[in-house]
Design an enzyme around this catalytic site. Structure first.
Site, PDB file in Angstrom:
ATOM      1  CE1 TYR A  45      -3.590  -2.414   0.064  1.00  0.00           C
ATOM      2  CE2 TYR A  45      -4.422  -1.213   1.960  1.00  0.00           C
ATOM      3  CZ  TYR A  45      -4.598  -2.162   0.974  1.00  0.00           C
ATOM      4  OH  TYR A  45      -5.787  -2.839   0.909  1.00  0.00           O
ATOM      5  CB  CYS A  76      -2.754  -0.166   6.931  1.00  0.00           C
ATOM      6  SG  CYS A  76      -1.821   0.386   5.496  1.00  0.00           S
ATOM      7  CB  CYS A 192       5.190   1.329   8.191  1.00  0.00           C
ATOM      8  SG  CYS A 192       4.859  -0.228   7.320  1.00  0.00           S
ATOM      9  CB  THR A 193       1.242  -1.697  11.223  1.00  0.00           C
ATOM     10  OG1 THR A 193       0.821  -2.016   9.886  1.00  0.00           O
ATOM     11  CG2 THR A 193       0.379  -0.579  11.773  1.00  0.00           C
ATOM     12  CG  HIS A 194       4.792  -4.429   7.298  1.00  0.00           C
ATOM     13  ND1 HIS A 194       3.570  -3.920   6.945  1.00  0.00           N
ATOM     14  CD2 HIS A 194       4.891  -5.640   6.679  1.00  0.00           C
ATOM     15  CE1 HIS A 194       2.960  -4.776   6.136  1.00  0.00           C
ATOM     16  NE2 HIS A 194       3.734  -5.830   5.966  1.00  0.00           N
TER      17      HIS A 194
HETATM   18  N1  DGL Z   1       1.665  -1.786   7.081  1.00  0.00           N
HETATM   19  C1  DGL Z   1       1.387  -0.695   6.189  1.00  0.00           C
HETATM   20  C2  DGL Z   1       1.406   0.630   6.925  1.00  0.00           C
HETATM   21  O1  DGL Z   1       1.278   0.672   8.140  1.00  0.00           O
HETATM   22  C3  DGL Z   1       2.274  -0.505   4.991  1.00  0.00           C
HETATM   23  C4  DGL Z   1       2.853  -1.618   4.256  1.00  0.00           C
HETATM   24  C5  DGL Z   1       2.663  -1.449   2.766  1.00  0.00           C
HETATM   25  O2  DGL Z   1       3.402  -0.690   2.120  1.00  0.00           O
HETATM   26  O3  DGL Z   1       1.722  -2.067   2.272  1.00  0.00           O
HETATM   27  O4  DGL Z   1       1.534   1.667   6.306  1.00  0.00           O
END
Ligand code: DGL
Length: 279
Positions: A45, A76, A192-194
């Site tokens: 995203y 996200c 970013c939650t990752h």
């Molecule tokens: N986990 C998503 C966020 O918090 C981003 C990861 C992605 O680029 O899809 O923005």
């Protein structure tokens, strides 16, 4: 139709990153049931336009509410930055009174309240940085706080890829952290939650004087308050159930998700979502 306390809380992200938010919810509100959706077919995203993020988010919101969710967590940052308002408007227009909780406000509030120096850093995807959502949130919380934002195009794909981190990954992360070290920030928002999945690497590179700020705990508190205010907290006494949906390969989602959540994922079902899949 009015929501009921025994309905699940829904959580979504582009992939496994939102599991870092789900983890906090499972710990803070263990008696709730959860439904998680990872839109893995349209990941990342972080490279999407605001229009795409709005279309995807509204479609996912519809899907999760049709599946019986009583509250929606947009786990996200890219989707929260671009689409929170669009989701809320869509729910209002379609007559559904459901709270939608994003990740930008909780992380910002924690970072601003905790900063002694008034200098805060942000690591996030290009879409989140370009949206200016964190600048606006920080400015609204305290206009005297400076935010240093760094777009990190490769970091979420590296984490979602699930490969072992090598020296090249460390160099990439070091490059992203460099402007924050130069700006002498004392708090860094993992926008970013990752990114909480690589917190040890980030902490080592940024140094002990920097506190990493994630949205999970703040989101869990907001969810609890929202449910309580509508008398929607699940009254069951035992641990709730959780289940997963994704839009691409189920087995790779299960493998990666189990590793990151450090709990068995159990049932993972594939769903087909239609709005303009990646070219
Ligand atoms: N986990 C998503 C966020 O918090 C981003 C990861 C992605 O680029 O899809 O923005």
């Amino acid at each position: 139709m009015a929501s009921r306390p025994d309905q699940p809380v829904a959580v979504f992200d582009s992939g496994v990153g939102g599991l870092t938010v789900l983890h906090e919810l499972l710990v803070s509100l263990p008696t709730e049931d959860y439904l998680y959706l990872g839109d893995t077919a349209r990941f990342p995203y972080g490279e999407r336009t605001p229009e795409e993020l709005q279309a995807f988010s509204v479609e996912i919101a519809d899907h999760l509410l049709d599946a019986g969710a009583k509250l929606l967590v947009v786990a996200c940052n890219a989707a929260s930055s671009a689409a929170l308002g669009a989701i809320e408007r869509h729910l209002l227009e379609t007559g559904r009174e459901v709270d939608v909780i994003g990740v930008v406000a909780p992380a910002t509030q924690l970072a601003v309240a905790g900063s002694r120096t008034g200098r805060i850093g942000l690591l996030a995807t290009p879409a989140t940085v370009a949206s200016g959502a964190y600048e606006r949130a920080v400015n609204a919380a305290d206009p005297h706080v400076h935010l240093e934002s760094v777009p990190c195009p490769d970091l979420a794909p590296i984490i979602q890829g699930g490969v072992a981190f090598d020296a090249e990954v460390v160099d990439t992360v070091r490059r992203y952290c460099q402007p924050l070290r130069a700006a002498a920030v004392d708090r860094v928002i993992l926008g970013c939650t990752h990114y909480p999945l690589v917190a040890p690497m980030l902490q080592r590179i940024l140094g002990r004087g920097v506190t990493l700020v994630t949205s999970g705990t703040g989101v869990a508190r907001s969810v609890e308050r929202a449910l309580a205010s509508r008398a929607l907290l699940n009254p069951q006494l035992e641990e709730g159930a959780y289940r997963f949906l994704c839009t691409a390969d189920v087995e790779s989602f299960r493998a990666l998700g189990t590793r990151f959540l450090q709990m068995p994922l159990g049932e993972v079902a594939k769903v087909e979502l239609g709005a303009r899949v990646a070219a």
